[in-house]
Design a protein around this motif. Structure first.
Motif, short mmCIF file in Angstrom:
data_model
loop_
_atom_site.label_atom_id
_atom_site.label_comp_id
_atom_site.label_asym_id
_atom_site.label_seq_id
_atom_site.Cartn_x
_atom_site.Cartn_y
_atom_site.Cartn_z
N ALA A 190 -15.24 19.40 -17.28
CA ALA A 190 -16.08 19.03 -18.47
C ALA A 190 -14.87 18.59 -19.03
N MET A 191 -15.52 17.29 -19.82
CA MET A 191 -14.64 16.70 -21.03
C MET A 191 -16.09 16.92 -21.87
N LEU A 192 -15.47 16.72 -23.32
CA LEU A 192 -16.30 17.37 -24.22
C LEU A 192 -15.84 17.05 -25.74
N PHE A 193 -16.93 15.80 -25.93
CA PHE A 193 -16.45 15.34 -27.51
C PHE A 193 -17.31 15.71 -28.92
N LEU A 194 -16.62 16.26 -29.54
CA LEU A 194 -17.48 17.57 -30.83
C LEU A 194 -17.63 15.99 -32.41
N ASP A 264 -13.99 30.32 -45.01
CA ASP A 264 -15.01 31.04 -46.01
C ASP A 264 -16.10 30.37 -46.50
N GLY A 265 -16.73 30.27 -44.95
CA GLY A 265 -18.35 29.68 -45.12
C GLY A 265 -18.51 27.82 -45.35
N LYS A 266 -17.41 27.64 -46.26
CA LYS A 266 -18.02 25.53 -46.38
C LYS A 266 -17.40 25.30 -45.05
N THR A 267 -18.65 25.33 -44.11
CA THR A 267 -18.28 24.79 -43.16
C THR A 267 -19.89 23.92 -42.45
N LEU A 268 -19.52 23.29 -41.39
CA LEU A 268 -20.54 22.26 -41.33
C LEU A 268 -21.50 22.32 -39.39
N TYR A 269 -23.12 21.79 -39.84
CA TYR A 269 -22.97 22.23 -38.02
C TYR A 269 -22.43 21.21 -36.92
N ILE A 270 -22.24 21.74 -35.35
CA ILE A 270 -21.49 20.67 -34.98
C ILE A 270 -21.97 20.51 -33.55
N HIS A 271 -21.83 19.66 -33.42
CA HIS A 271 -22.30 18.27 -32.32
C HIS A 271 -21.19 18.59 -31.49
N VAL A 272 -21.84 18.99 -29.74
CA VAL A 272 -21.32 18.57 -29.21
C VAL A 272 -21.70 18.06 -27.83
N GLY A 273 -21.51 16.72 -26.71
CA GLY A 273 -21.18 16.12 -25.92
C GLY A 273 -20.65 16.67 -25.26
N ILE A 274 -21.58 16.74 -23.88
CA ILE A 274 -20.86 17.23 -22.53
C ILE A 274 -20.43 15.97 -21.72
N ALA A 294 -23.46 11.56 -25.10
CA ALA A 294 -24.74 12.63 -25.63
C ALA A 294 -24.25 12.91 -26.66
N CYS A 295 -23.22 13.06 -27.51
CA CYS A 295 -23.09 13.48 -28.70
C CYS A 295 -24.18 12.82 -29.50
N ASP A 296 -23.73 10.97 -29.19
CA ASP A 296 -24.34 10.53 -30.51
C ASP A 296 -25.69 10.81 -30.51
N ALA A 297 -26.29 11.33 -29.46
CA ALA A 297 -27.71 11.49 -29.30
C ALA A 297 -28.31 13.00 -30.01
N LEU A 298 -27.44 13.79 -30.73
CA LEU A 298 -27.81 14.74 -31.33
C LEU A 298 -27.58 14.36 -32.99
N THR A 301 -29.93 15.91 -35.02
CA THR A 301 -30.93 17.32 -35.23
C THR A 301 -29.73 18.07 -35.70
N TYR A 302 -30.10 18.93 -36.45
CA TYR A 302 -29.15 19.71 -37.72
C TYR A 302 -29.80 21.50 -38.28
N SER A 303 -28.21 21.45 -36.60
CA SER A 303 -28.03 22.59 -35.93
C SER A 303 -27.20 22.24 -35.56
N SER A 304 -26.14 23.33 -35.30
CA SER A 304 -24.81 23.09 -33.79
C SER A 304 -25.79 23.17 -31.97
N CYS A 305 -25.57 22.36 -31.73
CA CYS A 305 -25.58 21.90 -30.59
C CYS A 305 -24.96 20.91 -29.53
N PHE A 306 -25.81 21.31 -28.30
CA PHE A 306 -25.24 20.95 -27.40
C PHE A 306 -26.20 19.83 -26.60
N ASN A 307 -25.10 18.27 -25.44
CA ASN A 307 -25.98 17.56 -24.69
C ASN A 307 -25.52 17.14 -24.02
#
Length: 843
Positions: A190-194, A264-274, A294-298, A301-307
């Motif tokens: 599988a190929m992931l785009f993050l 140190d907690g300064k981070t962001l949500y991660i979107h992953v297309g599979i 697949a990633c762009d479709a998210l 979305t304001y949470s870490s998730c995959f598609n």
């Protein structure tokens, strides 16, 4: 040396790639473009790929910062002649007027099987060229040049200098081997785009240095989970991973959890297309493109998730590419068809405008609705081609209708925000309309409120240009999103088009209330109105009652072709076009605001300015012996029912045969106004022996058929005992006013009339003194706490008198306590004829 050519399939695949890269060939000391990918065109702002090829062959550095051109040119020559690695940072922009971005270009040579040497160059947008960013990048480049580049050129070209992960080119080479290994082990690759959600905002808030720290921390997490050589930073905040499909979801969920604590907690949500290779065996770069989809479709979305990339996305992407590739052919071959939906004037039931709507009937894909192709063309910035095609069709249709001897009504066309970015759409429309020799008033421009919200001042200026040229401009889909009422004050619209969502929610009382108030606001602003989505007789009746000027929807007709319009006429089932010679007449009576008594005044400062804006009012049409109540407000309908027992309708009646005998003097005055065009006051005895005081004024004559429209207002109703008392007016106003006050400005003595909201009659409640001081005392008990201070500060005797002297009335809005809650009310004060008294109404 001849220019190298890939075979058609390979050329097409390379050009469709969303990765920004180019393939060049060095021929006779000139750089010639062989391939420019879609990603390259998007990065550098090219909507027309032929224009991109032209610039790369003739003026490659057209958008490069002047200070960088010499350095980049020298590096390109050394790269071409001496086969040095090409790794440069420079400043460039997409188009004139935009800010510069930092572009990172990486290049290397590849020799084909036939011995031709080609240069592959990949481009990465590193972000906007701010002062801090330039300084940071300069330091990075200097460090990079003095250490790693001199020591290990191959290492630099193969790995990202910020994160240490394999760079894009090297990663795709590694990904091929890793995929083979996974397949050999019996598993599925599988190929992931993050992608980070909100990286641009993060950099603006925290700075680029902090953003780089986040990217480095994330790279380390990826390496831990998937192995360093199975990951890549493609550019900016985009990463790729090649891995096995089994257990992937659990792995990603653990990754998301760990990412909450990096940096140190300064981070962001991660979107992953599979992208799973089991769908289709494709190359590494293609798999990465599909994972990105697949990633762009998210993106919202304001949470870490995959598609997962699936067949639906594949079909959507295929259709998207088909639309982009075939828009020119569709226009040329007339696959783009125009359907017309009538807009009916409420006051006469005739078609007064038509809206031109695009349909794509494709020989391969079949019927495509606007939802299929308009968003694609907007994203690709090709929508201007479609919209100008629609205009050309509209012009052709106008000529077609003229040849058929039919009335021509204005045709409205919809414009996109992209139209204003890709060309001078105002000038393009003007040129086509003028060249066709048709009046500019036959073309109406519709612009959605979402278009206005982007670069407000620019769009405002374009609308002004349209208006100056004589085109009407409508605000389309008002109420479909966030509607800023400030826009209506700042932009010169002719009409507000209310979104069909109001009709979808017609059964909800709140929807009808909101629409009613919006119609009042529209009328007060002097604008026409259209409501879309009208489907039932009940909706038509309601919209007419609340003063909607024009109606559009399936109740009248679905969108049809110009040929079908003619066919309806031949069959005698047409609605009927409004005669353009009568349009001004119907526009005039349609624009009258039956909630604003200023309409009966011919001049500012007229004696009529001292009356309320919700008194009973009507527009009456007279033709021969026939009379028709063309428009009435609710107060007038209640008045006619209460005193004459008449339920008003829009049907014409013979007043000589059907009017009540008590209306004789009334009709005589109306006929006199029709003949002489004067204003008149009349006192008339009502059936209950009370007296009504009318005002009548001629509005306009329909020169086509001789119909004359007059406006009638009921000013007072009194009996012989009460004389000019306001207690009888109170009955006519019971449905509109919660409180009425008759105030002596010299003594501040007052009479108060009040009722509960929606009650039938107003009852005399109290006489009092010291009106303004009593109002100040009462405010804390009856007005919303947040509104008290503003009310007390504004509602003083001196302020009220000053506002009335300057503007003719005083108005303030606030929230009033009612039935345990609060309601929004307006207070309006106007002066009586004697100059000593004022009347104050709260509704």
């Amino acid at each position: 040396m001849e220019k190298y050519q890939f075979d058609n399939v390979e050329q097409s695949l390379l050009e469709k790639s969303m990765i920004p890269f180019a393939v060049y060939q060095y021929i006779d000391k000139h750089v010639v473009s062989i391939v420019l990918s879609n990603g390259f065109c998007n990065l550098f702002g090219y909507n027309d790929k032929s224009k991109a090829y032209y610039d790369m062959d003739n003026n490659m550095y057209v958008n490069v910062h002047p200070d960088d051109i010499a350095r980049i040119s020298d590096a390109a020559v050394r790269f071409a002649i001496y086969d040095e690695k090409y790794d440069e940072f420079y400043r460039s922009k997409k188009m004139e007027g935009e800010d510069y971005h930092i572009i990172h270009a990486l290049g290397e040579h590849v020799v084909t099987e036939s011995g031709v040497r080609l240069a592959y160059v990949w481009y990465i947008d590193e972000g906007p060229c701010t002062e801090d960013y330039v300084k940071y990048r300069r330091e990075l480049i200097e460090f990079f040049t003095e250490t790693m580049y001199k020591k290990n050129t191959s290492r630099v070209s193969g790995f990202d200098n910020l994160t240490g992960l394999p760079a894009m080119t090297y990663f795709f080479e590694l990904a091929v081997k890793r995929k083979d290994q996974i397949l050999e082990s019996g598993e599925r690759p599988a190929m992931l785009f993050l992608d980070f959600a909100g990286m641009k905002y993060f950099n603006r808030k925290n700075g680029f240095a902090e953003g780089d720290k986040l990217l480095q921390a994330f790279a380390r997490i990826l390496a831990e989970y998937f192995g360093n050589e199975n990951c890549s930073r493609l550019g900016q905040d985009h990463f790729a991973v090649v891995t096995q499909e089994e257990g992937l979801e659990d792995t990603l969920n653990r990754l998301f959890e760990d990412c909450k604590h990096i940096n140190d907690g300064k981070t962001l949500y991660i979107h992953v297309g599979i992208y799973c290779h089991s769908i289709e065996d494709v190359g590494a770069s293609t798999a990465c493109d599909k994972a990105k989809l697949a990633c762009d479709a998210l993106k919202n979305t304001y949470s870490s998730c995959f598609n997962y990339y699936d067949e639906t996305m594949k079909n959507a992407e295929d259709r998207k590419q088909y639309i982009i590739a075939n828009i020119d052919k569709a226009i040329e071959n007339k696959w783009i068809c125009v359907y017309y939906q009538p807009i009916v004037r409420a006051v006469n039931g005739r078609v007064c405008d038509e809206e031109a709507l695009a349909r794509w009937i494709d020989p391969e894909k079949g019927f495509m609705s606007p939802a299929d192709f308009i968003p694609v063309l907007e994203e690709a910035q090709l929508i201007y081609k479609l919209d100008l095609c629609i205009l050309d069709n509209v012009i052709e249709k106008i000529r077609f209708m003229e040849e058929k001897g039919m009335f021509i009504v204005p045709q409205s066309i919809n414009l996109s925000r992209s139209d204003f970015d890709t060309c001078d759409i105002v000038e393009e429309i003007r040129k086509r309309v003028d060249a066709a020799g048709i009046g500019r008033d036959y073309i109406t421009i519709e612009i959605t409120e979402s278009v206005i919200g982007k670069d407000f001042e620019f769009i405002k200026e374009q609308i002004h240009r349209f208006k100056e040229l004589g085109f009407s401009v409508w605000m389309d889909d008002f109420g479909s999103g966030y509607s800023s009422l400030d826009v209506l004050q700042s932009v010169e619209f002719d009409l507000i088009k209310f979104d069909m969502s109001f009709m979808r929610e017609f059964e909800e009382e709140s929807s009808r209330v909101i629409l009613s108030e919006l119609m009042k606001m529209t009328a007060f602003l002097g604008l026409d109105s259209v409501c879309e989505g009208v489907e039932t007789k009940e909706q038509v009746r309601f919209l007419r009652e609340i003063g909607c000027s024009k109606l559009q929807g399936y109740y009248y007709a679905k969108p049809i072709t110009k040929e079908q319009i003619v066919e309806r006429y031949e069959k005698g089932i047409q609605i009927g076009f409004e005669n353009p010679e009568e349009s001004h007449y119907f526009e005039t009576i349609g624009r009258v605001n039956l909630h604003d008594l200023a309409v009966i005044s011919l001049e500012n400062g007229s004696e009529m300015n001292n009356f309320f804006n919700t008194l009973p009012m009507a527009i009456i049409e007279i033709q021969g012996n026939n009379i028709r109540f063309a428009r009435t407000n609710q107060s007038y309908r209640d008045f006619m029912k209460r005193y004459f027992g008449v339920e008003l309708s829009n049907e014409a009646i013979n007043y000589l045969e059907n009017m009540h005998e008590a209306a004789g003097d009334f009709m005589s005055v109306i006929l006199n106004c029709c003949e002489e065009g004067k204003r008149a006051f009349i006192d008339e005895m009502l059936p209950d022996n009370s007296t009504v005081h009318y005002f009548v004024r001629r509005l306009i004559e329909n020169e086509k058929n001789g119909t004359i429209a007059v406006v009638v207002a009921v000013l007072t109703i009194f009996d012989s005992v009460q004389g000019d008392s306001y207690s009888n007016i109170a009955k006519a106003l019971a449905s509109d006013y919660v409180h009425l006050y008759y105030v002596d400005l010299e003594t501040e003595e007052f009479i108060e009339y009040s009722s509960g909201v929606g009650e039938e009659d107003l009852a005399l409640e109290r006489h009092g003194k010291n009106f303004f001081s009593e109002s100040k005392k009462d405010a804390p008990f009856y007005i919303h706490p947040d509104d008290i201070d503003a009310f007390i500060e504004s509602f003083t005797k001196s302020n009220v008198i000053r506002e009335i002297n300057q503007k003719g009335n005083y108005v303030i809005s606030y929230r009033l306590k009612s039935n345990g809650g609060y309601i929004n009310v307006n207070l309006k004060a106007t002066r009586m004829n004697d100059g000593r008294h004022i009347v104050i109404g709260v509704n």
